[in-house]
Design a protein around this motif. Structure first.
Motif, mmCIF file in Angstrom:
data_model
loop_
_atom_site.group_PDB
_atom_site.id
_atom_site.type_symbol
_atom_site.label_atom_id
_atom_site.label_comp_id
_atom_site.label_asym_id
_atom_site.label_seq_id
_atom_site.Cartn_x
_atom_site.Cartn_y
_atom_site.Cartn_z
ATOM 1 N N LEU A 58 0.538 7.367 -4.241
ATOM 2 C CA LEU A 58 1.248 7.903 -5.398
ATOM 3 C C LEU A 58 0.304 8.851 -6.106
ATOM 4 C CD1 LEU A 58 2.892 4.799 -7.137
ATOM 5 C CD2 LEU A 58 4.048 6.630 -5.925
ATOM 6 N N VAL A 59 0.680 10.117 -6.180
ATOM 7 C CA VAL A 59 -0.188 11.072 -6.863
ATOM 8 C C VAL A 59 0.577 11.752 -7.992
ATOM 9 C CG1 VAL A 59 -1.576 11.508 -4.807
ATOM 10 C CG2 VAL A 59 0.373 12.973 -5.304
ATOM 11 N N GLY A 60 -0.162 12.343 -8.881
ATOM 12 C CA GLY A 60 0.454 13.039 -10.002
ATOM 13 C C GLY A 60 -0.595 13.313 -11.043
ATOM 14 N N PRO A 61 -0.334 14.289 -11.923
ATOM 15 C CA PRO A 61 -1.322 14.592 -12.961
ATOM 16 C C PRO A 61 -1.408 13.446 -13.977
ATOM 17 C CG PRO A 61 0.688 15.847 -13.301
ATOM 18 C CD PRO A 61 0.855 15.149 -12.001
ATOM 19 N N ASN A 62 -2.368 13.533 -14.886
ATOM 20 C CA ASN A 62 -2.493 12.507 -15.928
ATOM 21 C C ASN A 62 -1.205 12.391 -16.720
ATOM 22 O OD1 ASN A 62 -5.092 11.853 -15.301
ATOM 23 N ND2 ASN A 62 -5.979 13.354 -16.709
ATOM 24 N N GLY A 63 -0.811 11.154 -17.013
ATOM 25 C CA GLY A 63 0.388 10.962 -17.816
ATOM 26 C C GLY A 63 1.672 11.190 -17.053
ATOM 27 N N SER A 64 1.605 11.207 -15.727
ATOM 28 C CA SER A 64 2.813 11.442 -14.939
ATOM 29 C C SER A 64 3.604 10.158 -14.742
ATOM 30 C CB SER A 64 2.452 12.028 -13.585
ATOM 31 O OG SER A 64 1.583 11.156 -12.904
ATOM 32 N N GLY A 65 3.026 9.038 -15.097
ATOM 33 C CA GLY A 65 3.737 7.758 -14.981
ATOM 34 C C GLY A 65 3.398 6.988 -13.721
ATOM 35 N N LYS A 66 2.373 7.449 -12.989
ATOM 36 C CA LYS A 66 2.096 6.759 -11.728
ATOM 37 C C LYS A 66 1.546 5.341 -11.938
ATOM 38 C CE LYS A 66 -2.161 9.463 -10.838
ATOM 39 N NZ LYS A 66 -2.388 9.960 -12.215
ATOM 40 N N ALA A 70 3.263 1.792 -10.865
ATOM 41 C CA ALA A 70 2.541 0.788 -10.083
ATOM 42 C C ALA A 70 2.648 -0.590 -10.732
ATOM 43 C CB ALA A 70 1.082 1.193 -9.936
ATOM 44 N N ARG A 71 2.607 -0.626 -12.053
ATOM 45 C CA ARG A 71 2.674 -1.908 -12.741
ATOM 46 C C ARG A 71 4.040 -2.580 -12.662
ATOM 47 N NH1 ARG A 71 -1.937 -2.204 -17.004
ATOM 48 N NH2 ARG A 71 -3.407 -1.001 -15.774
ATOM 49 N N MET A 106 -2.660 -6.799 -7.129
ATOM 50 C CA MET A 106 -2.960 -5.561 -7.835
ATOM 51 C C MET A 106 -4.463 -5.431 -8.084
ATOM 52 S SD MET A 106 -0.616 -3.772 -10.294
ATOM 53 C CE MET A 106 -0.975 -2.186 -10.935
ATOM 54 N N VAL A 107 -4.971 -4.240 -7.842
ATOM 55 C CA VAL A 107 -6.377 -3.939 -8.121
ATOM 56 C C VAL A 107 -6.399 -2.808 -9.132
ATOM 57 C CG1 VAL A 107 -8.538 -3.065 -7.142
ATOM 58 C CG2 VAL A 107 -7.157 -4.691 -5.852
ATOM 59 N N PHE A 108 -7.267 -2.942 -10.146
ATOM 60 C CA PHE A 108 -7.259 -1.977 -11.249
ATOM 61 C C PHE A 108 -8.422 -1.006 -11.176
ATOM 62 C CE2 PHE A 108 -4.950 -5.712 -12.411
ATOM 63 C CZ PHE A 108 -3.825 -5.220 -13.047
ATOM 64 N N GLN A 109 -8.415 -0.109 -12.161
ATOM 65 C CA GLN A 109 -9.371 0.982 -12.176
ATOM 66 C C GLN A 109 -10.812 0.528 -12.420
ATOM 67 O OE1 GLN A 109 -8.370 3.796 -15.209
ATOM 68 N NE2 GLN A 109 -9.644 5.374 -14.325
ATOM 69 N N LEU A 183 -0.649 -4.634 -1.221
ATOM 70 C CA LEU A 183 -1.730 -4.379 -2.172
ATOM 71 C C LEU A 183 -1.368 -3.132 -2.975
ATOM 72 C CD1 LEU A 183 -5.205 -4.500 -0.398
ATOM 73 C CD2 LEU A 183 -4.522 -5.765 -2.410
ATOM 74 N N VAL A 184 -1.394 -3.242 -4.292
ATOM 75 C CA VAL A 184 -1.165 -2.064 -5.123
ATOM 76 C C VAL A 184 -2.478 -1.772 -5.828
ATOM 77 C CG1 VAL A 184 0.140 -1.103 -7.049
ATOM 78 C CG2 VAL A 184 1.242 -2.702 -5.480
#
Lengths: 295, 264
Positions: A58-66, A70-71, A106-109, A183-184
């Motif tokens: 899933l790609v997209g600029p910042n704030g695109s809702g990706k 995912a959540r 889920m794995v986070f940033q 895995l997300v």
């Protein structure tokens, strides 16, 4: 990429779009601060199917809702409108909540903020312990997860002594110990250095190809998206493009309009083509480029 | 940076490492009680011998224990001298108004020894038990209190997470301090008031960051199916082995002897 038929979970890996749907997202709409003054729509009627065994980026600029999207996959967020079905289970129904969270890990940033224990193997055990499994079963799963992520030799280390890449592998191991189907990962590599990023991608690809784990990777590195089976581009909470990496990265103009760039190799191929060189389509990764140049 | 390694777990495979952490917690409490009961020098010799023997059994270098004692030398020295100087009795020698009495010297010596023994006993536990096992033991020992509404699981989980984040927060503090210093902040200079004020630019971002971490961690824990202590199992189930019973027996025998010597 050749389909190497390893004895994974399924014989026929859902590489093609005809594979079984694992997560079905229909008309998903989500607002932040609903009803408040700063109400903000994060997703507008997004439709998406995640197929069993695939590697989806899933790609997209910042704030695109990706990240917001995912959540929704493991019911950390639930839709205001539309539905999210995980293997047929509606995420809005409370009775499925823990089953969904066990199946979709889920794995986070930030690697530091998802490690619970001060000992590597204890942290890996955390999720499995939460499932209420008997101790020998937890032990077996922890060992398995440590092997899969290549962390066996660090089992008795303190997590804060690990490198960034190792910490993210530890986070993956903690999820794997719950034996998830999917895995997300929410921008797992954005705080890592290049070698950590490579470690992480190798681990993810191995899990996907050899162990049949479905992977959904949210990323802003196009190089990572290029090795996925399928790429979906989000912009302002809407799905603007989806398809194989070759299809998606062929739309250079559209990508540029939403503020995304091509992977470096694809960019070079594109420019060479413009200069009149007969470079074939579909060169996305450095590997492809090397293969083409050294044929 | 502050040295937090004092008294911290040293991995190993000695008898003391292998004991059930609950055994160790109970034995440490029993021995500490004994240290407070004893009065005669024979009893001191008995307990000191016991503690030294245990220290040898850990297989951990004496240097590590000694370094821990060094960190509180000031406390030890002050208590010893206060005792020696302020106890009335037969004057042993005097320097002006300072009079060292025989009774004071003996009392000071005993307090000094008592403190040293207490610290060493605490080290016997913390040096041989991983924080994870320690919290598991406390949770298990406190479990009966659950019935009267004490959230024992939550307390143990809080302790686990706190221990986990100590190095992370120290690291973070170090980073913030460097960032502030690079912009001209002076820590540790000026008067007391200036120093306290100087810490503000360190603590505000540190706390803000810690709160953010806490929130992210909570989401990550939820994503891993955490729903409190109910239904949860542990990878390392605690079981008492023969050596645990032996250790408990020996420790309580020593406690019994000290009680008997004191009150008969």
């Amino acid at each position: 990429m050749s389909s190497n038929a390893l004895p994974g979970k399924q014989a026929a890996r859902g590489r093609s779009r005809e594979g079984a749907v694992y997560i079905r997202v229909k008309g998903l709409t989500y607002f932040y601060n609903r009803g408040g003054q700063s109400e903000q729509a994060a997703l507008h009627g997004v439709d998406l199917d995640v197929y069993k065994g695939e590697f989806l980026a899933l790609v997209g600029p910042n704030g695109s809702g990706k990240s917001t999207l995912a959540r929704h996959f493991n019911a950390l967020l639930t839709p205001f409108e539309g539905t999210v079905l995980v293997d047929g289970m509606d995420t809005r129904q409370g009775e499925y909540l823990w089953e969904i969270r066990q199946r979709v890990g889920m794995v986070f940033q930030n690697p530091d903020n998802q490690i619970v224990s001060s000992l590597v193997e204890e942290d890996v055990a955390f999720g499995a312990e939460n499932l209420g499994l008997p101790p020998p079963e937890v032990r077996a799963r922890v060992d398995e997860a440590l092997v899969l992520t290549g962390l066996s030799e660090y089992r008795n280390h303190a997590p804060h002594l690990l490198s960034g890449g190792q910490k993210q592998r530890l986070a993956i191991a903690g999820v794997l110990a719950m034996r998830p189907d999917c895995l997300v990962l929410d921008e797992p590599s954005s705080m890592l250095d290049p070698s950590g990023r490579r470690e992480l991608m190798d681990t993810l690809l191995r899990l996907n190809r050899s162990n049949g784990v479905t992977v959904v990777l949210v990323t802003h590195y196009m190089e990572e998206a290029a090795v996925a089976d399928r790429v979906m581009v989000l912009c302002s909470g809407r799905s603007v493009l989806a398809g194989t990496p070759a299809e998606v990265f062929a739309e250079e103009q559209l990508l540029r309009n939403v503020g995304l760039e091509l992977p470096v190799a694809a960019k070079i191929a594109c420019r060479l083509r413009r200069r009149g060189f007969l470079v074939p389509d579909g060169i996305l990764t450095i590997k492809d480029m090397v293969a083409y140049l050294c044929r | 940076m502050i040295n937090v390694t004092i008294g911290q777990f040293v991995p190993g495979n000695s008898l003391l490492h292998r004991l059930d952490p609950r055994t160790k917690v109970v034995c440490v409490i029993a021995t500490a009680i004994a240290v407070f009961i004893i009065a005669s020098w024979y009893e001191f010799a008995l307990l000191t011998g016991f503690v030294f023997l245990s220290m040898i059994l850990t297989g951990i270098s004496a240097k590590i224990f000694f370094r821990g004692l060094l960190s509180i030398w000031l406390l030890l020295a002050v208590t010893f001298f206060l005792q020696a100087l302020l106890t009335p009795g037969e004057v042993w020698f005097g320097l002006g108004f300072l009079k060292v009495t025989k009774e004071g010297l003996a009392g000071g010596g005993q307090i000094f020894l008592r403190l040293v023994l207490l610290i060493l006993i605490a080290f016997l536990l913390t040096l041989t038990t991983s924080p994870v096992n320690l919290t598991a033991a406390l949770e298990s020992i406190l479990a009966p209190l659950r019935r009267v509404g004490v959230p024992t699981h939550e307390l143990a989980m809080m302790m686990t997470i706190a221990l986990r984040f100590v190095p992370t927060l120290l690291n973070e503090a170090d980073k913030i301090a460097k960032a502030q210093r690079s912009r001209g902040a002076g820590f540790g200079s000026g008067g007391a008031m200036d120093r306290v004020k100087g810490l503000l630019p360190l603590f505000v971002p540190l706390f803000a960051g810690a709160l953010r971490s806490a929130e992210e961690l909570a989401v990550a824990m939820e994503a891993r199916c955490y729903r409190g202590g109910a239904n949860r199992t542990r990878m390392h189930s605690l079981t008492l082995k023969p050596e645990d019973y032996m250790t408990l027996l020996i420790t309580f025998a020593i406690l019994a002897i000290t009680v008997w010597l004191r009150y008969t």
